[in-house]
Design a protein around this motif. Structure first.
Motif, mmCIF file in Angstrom:
data_model
loop_
_atom_site.group_PDB
_atom_site.id
_atom_site.type_symbol
_atom_site.label_atom_id
_atom_site.label_comp_id
_atom_site.label_asym_id
_atom_site.label_seq_id
_atom_site.Cartn_x
_atom_site.Cartn_y
_atom_site.Cartn_z
ATOM 1 N N GLU A 55 0.957 -1.069 -0.017
ATOM 2 C CA GLU A 55 0.069 0.001 0.102
ATOM 3 C C GLU A 55 0.819 1.217 0.098
ATOM 4 N N ASN A 56 2.020 1.155 0.790
ATOM 5 C CA ASN A 56 2.534 2.457 0.754
ATOM 6 C C ASN A 56 4.087 2.094 0.316
ATOM 7 N N GLU A 57 5.090 2.802 0.599
ATOM 8 C CA GLU A 57 6.334 2.724 -0.037
ATOM 9 C C GLU A 57 6.955 1.745 0.927
ATOM 10 N N THR A 58 7.053 0.398 0.614
ATOM 11 C CA THR A 58 7.735 -0.430 1.332
ATOM 12 C C THR A 58 8.640 -1.238 0.577
ATOM 13 N N TRP A 59 9.934 -1.417 1.422
ATOM 14 C CA TRP A 59 10.990 -1.955 0.758
ATOM 15 C C TRP A 59 11.347 -3.190 1.618
ATOM 16 N N SER A 60 12.240 -3.952 0.828
ATOM 17 C CA SER A 60 13.005 -5.272 1.141
ATOM 18 C C SER A 60 14.602 -5.244 0.948
ATOM 19 N N ARG A 61 15.161 -5.840 2.292
ATOM 20 C CA ARG A 61 16.717 -5.967 1.911
ATOM 21 C C ARG A 61 17.033 -7.117 2.314
ATOM 22 N N GLU A 62 18.033 -7.903 1.802
ATOM 23 C CA GLU A 62 18.416 -9.393 2.041
ATOM 24 C C GLU A 62 19.159 -9.313 3.325
ATOM 25 N N LEU A 63 18.685 -9.945 4.355
ATOM 26 C CA LEU A 63 19.720 -10.273 5.478
ATOM 27 C C LEU A 63 20.393 -11.566 5.212
ATOM 28 N N THR A 64 19.800 -12.660 5.009
ATOM 29 C CA THR A 64 20.331 -13.908 4.522
ATOM 30 C C THR A 64 19.660 -14.394 3.308
ATOM 31 N N ARG A 65 19.929 -15.529 2.808
ATOM 32 C CA ARG A 65 19.279 -15.989 1.740
ATOM 33 C C ARG A 65 17.752 -16.399 2.031
ATOM 34 N N LYS A 66 17.276 -16.685 3.223
ATOM 35 C CA LYS A 66 15.927 -16.752 3.666
ATOM 36 C C LYS A 66 15.273 -15.820 4.149
ATOM 37 N N ASP A 67 16.011 -14.801 4.798
ATOM 38 C CA ASP A 67 15.531 -13.669 5.820
ATOM 39 C C ASP A 67 15.639 -12.471 5.039
ATOM 40 N N ARG A 68 14.614 -11.534 5.352
ATOM 41 C CA ARG A 68 14.527 -10.165 4.832
ATOM 42 C C ARG A 68 14.176 -8.970 5.536
ATOM 43 N N VAL A 69 14.786 -7.915 5.806
ATOM 44 C CA VAL A 69 14.446 -6.911 6.469
ATOM 45 C C VAL A 69 13.592 -6.099 5.515
ATOM 46 N N VAL A 70 12.273 -6.013 6.122
ATOM 47 C CA VAL A 70 11.052 -5.377 5.267
ATOM 48 C C VAL A 70 10.720 -4.147 6.207
ATOM 49 N N TYR A 71 10.713 -2.752 5.355
ATOM 50 C CA TYR A 71 10.495 -1.779 5.974
ATOM 51 C C TYR A 71 9.773 -0.754 5.176
ATOM 52 N N ALA A 72 9.224 0.471 5.667
ATOM 53 C CA ALA A 72 8.307 1.376 4.978
ATOM 54 C C ALA A 72 8.789 2.694 5.060
ATOM 55 N N ILE A 73 8.793 3.374 4.069
ATOM 56 C CA ILE A 73 9.042 4.850 4.464
ATOM 57 C C ILE A 73 8.013 5.541 4.273
ATOM 58 N N GLU A 74 7.459 6.244 5.348
ATOM 59 C CA GLU A 74 6.294 6.865 5.848
ATOM 60 C C GLU A 74 6.349 8.473 5.987
ATOM 61 N N PRO A 75 5.640 9.259 5.673
ATOM 62 C CA PRO A 75 5.869 10.753 6.114
ATOM 63 C C PRO A 75 5.621 10.808 7.491
ATOM 64 N N GLY A 76 6.546 11.573 8.250
ATOM 65 C CA GLY A 76 6.517 11.793 9.859
ATOM 66 C C GLY A 76 5.616 13.027 10.083
ATOM 67 N N SER A 77 5.656 13.210 11.240
ATOM 68 C CA SER A 77 5.030 14.383 11.602
ATOM 69 C C SER A 77 5.403 15.809 10.724
ATOM 70 N N ASP A 78 6.860 15.729 10.989
ATOM 71 C CA ASP A 78 7.431 16.825 10.036
ATOM 72 C C ASP A 78 7.391 16.331 8.558
ATOM 73 N N TYR A 79 6.701 16.780 7.786
ATOM 74 C CA TYR A 79 6.636 16.114 6.294
ATOM 75 C C TYR A 79 8.023 16.140 5.619
ATOM 76 N N ASN A 80 9.059 16.832 6.060
ATOM 77 C CA ASN A 80 10.311 17.057 5.314
ATOM 78 C C ASN A 80 11.210 15.957 5.987
ATOM 79 N N MET A 81 10.922 15.301 7.085
ATOM 80 C CA MET A 81 11.577 14.070 7.655
ATOM 81 C C MET A 81 10.824 13.014 7.516
ATOM 82 N N PRO A 82 11.037 12.113 6.686
ATOM 83 C CA PRO A 82 10.517 10.704 6.540
ATOM 84 C C PRO A 82 10.533 9.864 7.841
#
Length: 96
Positions: A55-82
């Motif tokens: 739904e939102n800007e969600t990213w994945s990075r590989e930690l191991t062959r089977k494990d992923r770090v999944v994170y989203a970048i969302e607007p913060g309370s200060d829209y200049n700082m995600p």
């Protein structure tokens, strides 16, 4: 920059820091720091990938062959700082 972790992500991180080899623990901490500095850097470690069906800007990075770090970048309370929201550190996109 602010970062938040879901309850599942906190459990994953605690498990990794308790029971995984030191190399994986170090890589996790390095990945998290790199994500906080440059979350959209396509040439960063872990092969960053923008997830297509999220739904939102969600990213994945590989930690191991089977494990992923999944994170989203969302607007913060200060829209200049995600804000980053970490969803998981173990598994492959929570596939069942």
């Amino acid at each position: 920059m602010k970062a938040y972790e879901t309850k599942d992500a906190r459990k994953d991180k605690a498990l990794i820091l308790k029971s995984h080899p030191k190399g994986i623990q170090s890589k996790l901490l390095y990945l998290v720091n790199d994500i906080l500095e440059e979350p959209r850097n396509l040439s960063a470690i872990g092969n960053p990938e923008l997830l297509k069906h999220a739904e939102n800007e969600t990213w994945s990075r590989e930690l191991t062959r089977k494990d992923r770090v999944v994170y989203a970048i969302e607007p913060g309370s200060d829209y200049n700082m995600p804000e980053e929201k970490f969803y998981q550190y173990l598994g492959h996109y929570r596939d069942k």
